[in-house]
Design an enzyme around this catalytic site. Structure first.
Site, PDB file in Angstrom:
ATOM      1  N   ASP A 128      13.705 -17.846 -67.591  1.00  0.00           N
ATOM      2  CA  ASP A 128      14.860 -18.240 -66.760  1.00  0.00           C
ATOM      3  C   ASP A 128      15.748 -19.265 -67.462  1.00  0.00           C
ATOM      4  O   ASP A 128      16.787 -19.662 -66.925  1.00  0.00           O
ATOM      5  CB  ASP A 128      14.410 -18.752 -65.376  1.00  0.00           C
ATOM      6  CG  ASP A 128      13.469 -19.949 -65.424  1.00  0.00           C
ATOM      7  OD1 ASP A 128      12.554 -19.953 -66.278  1.00  0.00           O
ATOM      8  OD2 ASP A 128      13.640 -20.883 -64.616  1.00  0.00           O
ATOM      9  N   HIS A 129      15.367 -19.643 -68.692  1.00  0.00           N
ATOM     10  CA  HIS A 129      16.193 -20.590 -69.460  1.00  0.00           C
ATOM     11  C   HIS A 129      16.765 -19.983 -70.743  1.00  0.00           C
ATOM     12  O   HIS A 129      17.629 -20.587 -71.372  1.00  0.00           O
ATOM     13  CB  HIS A 129      15.382 -21.856 -69.783  1.00  0.00           C
ATOM     14  CG  HIS A 129      14.955 -22.587 -68.545  1.00  0.00           C
ATOM     15  ND1 HIS A 129      15.555 -23.753 -68.128  1.00  0.00           N
ATOM     16  CD2 HIS A 129      14.022 -22.265 -67.603  1.00  0.00           C
ATOM     17  CE1 HIS A 129      14.992 -24.135 -66.984  1.00  0.00           C
ATOM     18  NE2 HIS A 129      14.068 -23.245 -66.646  1.00  0.00           N
TER      19      HIS A 129
HETATM   20 ZN   LIG Z   1      12.698 -22.831 -64.991  1.00  0.00          ZN
HETATM   21 ZN   LIG Z   2       9.930 -23.479 -66.932  1.00  0.00          ZN
END
Ligand SMILES: [Zn+2]
Ligand SMILES: [Zn+2]
Length: 308
Positions: free
Chosen positions: A67-68
């Site tokens: 998610d990054h």
């Molecule tokens: Zn995250």
């Molecule tokens: Zn994380």
């Protein structure tokens, strides 16, 4: 200097919040934009702002959770199509280079610009005449970093009124007084720079932490920040859950802000279990410990004013 939150959700995107990415826009300071994390669809979020991808010349990655970073290959590739020719550097934990190079290679992507990598560790990771960026390790199961961006103090301005008062009028002499410790006038009089220059302007400090458990000893790393961006995946009552999943609560983020005597706290990386109608509740929890707190939402912006 302005922070623009492009994605403020935790783990998975929701209708209200995309996954993590924050832009630090420094058009006036150095003409560039720095990105902190690049979750999936960050390039779509950028389309809804006035950020031009080719202006982004540094991307700082806090950690390698999807998610990054899943937005990186798409963003990097599109930047090429959008006339991005200037070099771009990606900073991040070990493994970031392999992730990006593998994605680009397997998809047969050729970039029209040089792409550099810096695999970071604790301490100073970047420095130029204006800024110093340093890193500190957090507590997140996999290696995760915080970035502290410090603007160097700005030199004092020439004070023309003081010069006019003693009969020195504007001209090339002003430049000399500004640049040299002492200047001799035609009449033989010596002027000292320090007498005609105002005080230095303190630079600004922005600290952006990646995903992390509450780490009380980070108070030194975040100290005196004008803005601290801290994850707040969970509400206060879910402290145990936060600990087990290597995340923080509203209250914990506020404690660090208070101990580090920061000026403003912005909470982000909010779990999708909390809808927009929970924002007041989350903010109030933090405000019991640290008053100047905001909850970020996608496209939330904050101007970080120069100090006097
Ligand atoms: Zn995250
Ligand atoms: Zn994380």
């Amino acid at each position: 200097m302005r922070l623009i939150f492009l994605g403020t959700g935790a783990g998975v995107p929701s209708k209200e919040r995309n996954v993590s990415s924050i832009a630090l826009e420094m058009q006036q300071e150095n003409g560039s934009v720095w990105l902190f994390d690049c979750g999936e669809a960050t390039q779509h979020q950028i389309l809804r702002t006035n950020i031009r991808p080719r202006k982004i010349d540094k991307i700082f990655i806090t950690h390698l959770h999807g998610d990054h970073i899943y937005g990186l290959p798409g963003f990097l590739s599109s930047r090429s199509f959008q006339n991005g020719e200037s070099a771009l550097t990606i900073y991040g934990p070990k493994g970031i280079r392999e992730f990006v190079e593998t994605s680009l290679q397997i998809s047969g992507t050729r970039l029209a610009y040089p792409l550099n990598f810096v695999e970071v560790s604790d301490g100073i990771t970047y420095e130029d005449e204006q800024f110093v960026v340093s890193c500190a390790k957090l507590d997140h199961g996999i290696i995760s970093y915080g970035y502290r961006i410090v603007e160097k103090d700005l030199p004092g301005q020439l004070q023309p009124n003081k010069l006019k008062d003693i009969g020195v009028h504007p001209g090339p002499i002003y430049k000399q007084i500004k640049e040299m410790d002492q200047v001799q006038l035609e009449n033989g009089e010596i002027l000292y720079r320090k007498d005609f220059i105002g005080p230095e302007k303190p630079g600004r400090i922005v600290t952006i932490l990646g995903d992390t458990r509450y780490v009380p000893t980070l108070d030194e790393f975040v100290r005196d920040s004008d803005v601290l961006v801290h994850e707040s995946t969970f509400e206060q009552s879910q402290e145990e859950l936060a600990y087990n999943y290597f995340h923080s609560t509203t209250k914990q983020a506020a404690l660090l802000a208070k101990d580090g005597q920061v000026k403003k706290l912005i909470l982000t990386h909010i779990s999708s279990r909390y809808q927009d109608d929970s924002n007041d509740h989350l903010r109030q929890e933090a405000q019991e410990t640290f008053e100047n707190t905001s909850i970020a939402h996608d496209f939330f912006e904050i101007e970080i004013q120069a100090k006097n």
